[in-house]
Design a protein around this motif. Sequence first.
Motif: not given
Length: 254
Positions: A73-83
């Motif tokens: 379910a985990i998605i990487k976001t555009e924000s640094p170090n934030l999933d």
Amino acid sequence: MGKIIAIANQKGGVGKTTTSVNLAACLGVLEKKVLLIDADPQANATSGLGIDVETVEIGTYQLLEHSSKAEEAIIKTESPNLDIIPAHIDLVAIEIELVDQEEREYMLKKAIEHLKDQYDYVLIDCAPSLGLLTLNALTAADSVIIPIQCEYFALEGLGKLLNTIKSVQKIHNKNLDIEGLLLTMYDSRLRLSNQVVEEVQKHFDEMVFKTIIQRNVRLSEAPSYGESIINYDAGSKGASNYLSLAHEIIKKNI
């Protein structure tokens, strides 16, 4: 070993999602590995980080059902170090579906406990109610942040939430701590805002974060661009408030 922090208040519009998204992004900018779990059927934390809610196939719903693993379910976001583990409107149904399940309060805990080894902080954005979803978040969490709006009805309902936390401590999660009370939507020009701050600090003293989140136009604009405040306008008052809160939390957890 990471820490799981729920952001909860059954009152709507107190800044829960704003705090979840921006605190998560600021912790990420400060080089902490962060996972945000959207446990609100409105899915505002998901869209606030630029993810199209309609495209979400695996999210908090599947986690609570145990039909998918957290990693899926985990998605990487555009924000640094934030999933993020996103939410979808189908999360509305989960409370009814879990009602007959055994250990229904522990579904989220079982699904995410192992993630503490992979992240410094796991933040859970709770729904504005004290239903089964919020109960699952409080049972899974190590601590809880309670945002309190600097407005007239601020303290109304706080007693109820603190009682819920007490009963969760007694029955489901004896280690649940209160990370802190966070004053939000503060306007220094209003006498009422200042009175609420004084009142909360007088009653709860050490439990109140030193950082106060001020009313800020940029803060309310950022979600419509699918960005956290630190990505949208790093020089804004909102960004400096949430960075200060992130520093305070890191210092508290050293």
